[in-house]
Scaffold this motif. Structure first.
Motif, short mmCIF file in Angstrom:
data_model
loop_
_atom_site.label_atom_id
_atom_site.label_comp_id
_atom_site.label_asym_id
_atom_site.label_seq_id
_atom_site.Cartn_x
_atom_site.Cartn_y
_atom_site.Cartn_z
N VAL A 259 -4.10 0.71 -1.95
CA VAL A 259 -2.93 -1.17 -2.46
C VAL A 259 -3.05 -0.46 -4.02
O VAL A 259 -3.84 -0.20 -4.89
N LEU B 33 -9.93 -4.10 5.11
CA LEU B 33 -8.42 -2.59 5.18
C LEU B 33 -9.31 -1.38 5.24
O LEU B 33 -8.88 -0.66 5.72
N ARG C 210 0.45 -1.44 -0.44
CA ARG C 210 0.18 0.36 0.10
C ARG C 210 1.19 1.07 -0.35
O ARG C 210 2.11 1.26 0.63
N SER D 107 -8.09 -3.45 -4.37
CA SER D 107 -8.88 -3.85 -3.17
C SER D 107 -9.57 -5.22 -3.06
O SER D 107 -10.55 -6.19 -3.39
#
Length: 236
Positions: free
Chosen positions: A111, A229, A105, A221
């Motif tokens: 991401v 997340l 990240r 993601s």
């Protein structure tokens, strides 16, 4: 019912709760009259309202303490313009296999790439972690990342890497390989993370159990990890 708010003029949850409790006590007294029951004395009503407010303050205090605790051990972003690689490994003894999860990240928590991979059975968690580290650091180099923080939750592996020191053990040569890989970055930093700050990759490693082929997510993601997340994102 008029919601008067606080003396400052603001309308807080606290003031709303207080007015709701008053309304509830009035409603209780009304029902007592309708059903022919005895009314509660004013001093009893006042005491009951004070008890409710004390219960509310206690609940708010516990909530604030829990929130602070969660913030202290959550995932933290890398320095500006850098990236962070988190990884984890797990062993599936029932399937004689292992799983690797990794995610990269940026400093905004976005991401860049994530993957979940299933591998052969290994002898112990230490071996699984160092092999996972070897794999994901090489992967990050191949992807072209040049400024990288590498973070894992096995201190037996992360400490020698952070100190740039190999181990005299069966995995010592693998640690040496990882140290060589780290020299391939323009800038790198290795650090240990608590499990609670490594939740996403722990789930990615577990996700590998049912995989036939490796799964890679590029700049998106991973759907199975959306909740984890999200928790990381709100802690930034």
């Amino acid at each position: 019912m008029v919601w008067l708010g606080e003396k400052s003029g603001e309308y807080s949850v606290r003031s709303g709760y207080r007015e709701a409790r008053k309304a509830w006590l009035i409603w209780t007294q009304r029902n007592a009259i309708i059903h022919g029951k005895q009314l509660l004395a004013h001093n009893v009503l006042n005491k009951r309202e004070e008890d409710y407010m004390e219960e509310f303050r206690s609940a708010q205090s516990r909530l604030a303490t829990n929130s602070l605790s969660l913030n202290q051990i959550s995932w933290r972003p890398p320095p500006l313009t850098c990236f962070k690689l988190n990884f984890d490994a797990t062993i599936f003894k029932d399937e004689e296999a292992s799983g690797i999860g990794a995610i990269i990240r940026n400093d905004r928590g976005e991401v860049m790439v994530a993957f979940s991979s299933k591998g052969p059975l290994v002898s112990c968690s230490k071996e699984a972690e160092i092999l996972a580290c070897w794999c994901v650091v090489e992967f990050a180099l191949v992807c072209g990342f040049m400024e990288m923080v590498v973070e894992g939750d096995n201190q037996l592996i992360m400490s020698p890497l952070e100190l740039k020191r190999s181990l005299k053990s069966r995995v010592g040569h693998i640690i040496q390989d990882v140290l060589c890989f780290l020299h391939g970055f323009r800038w790198s930093q290795v650090q240990f993370a608590k499990r609670s700050a490594n939740t996403v990759v722990h789930l990615l490693a577990r996700h590998a159990k049912n995989l036939v082929h490796d799964v890679i997510w590029m700049e998106e993601s991973p759907p199975p990890m959306m909740q984890a997340l999200y928790h990381d994102a709100i802690s930034i």
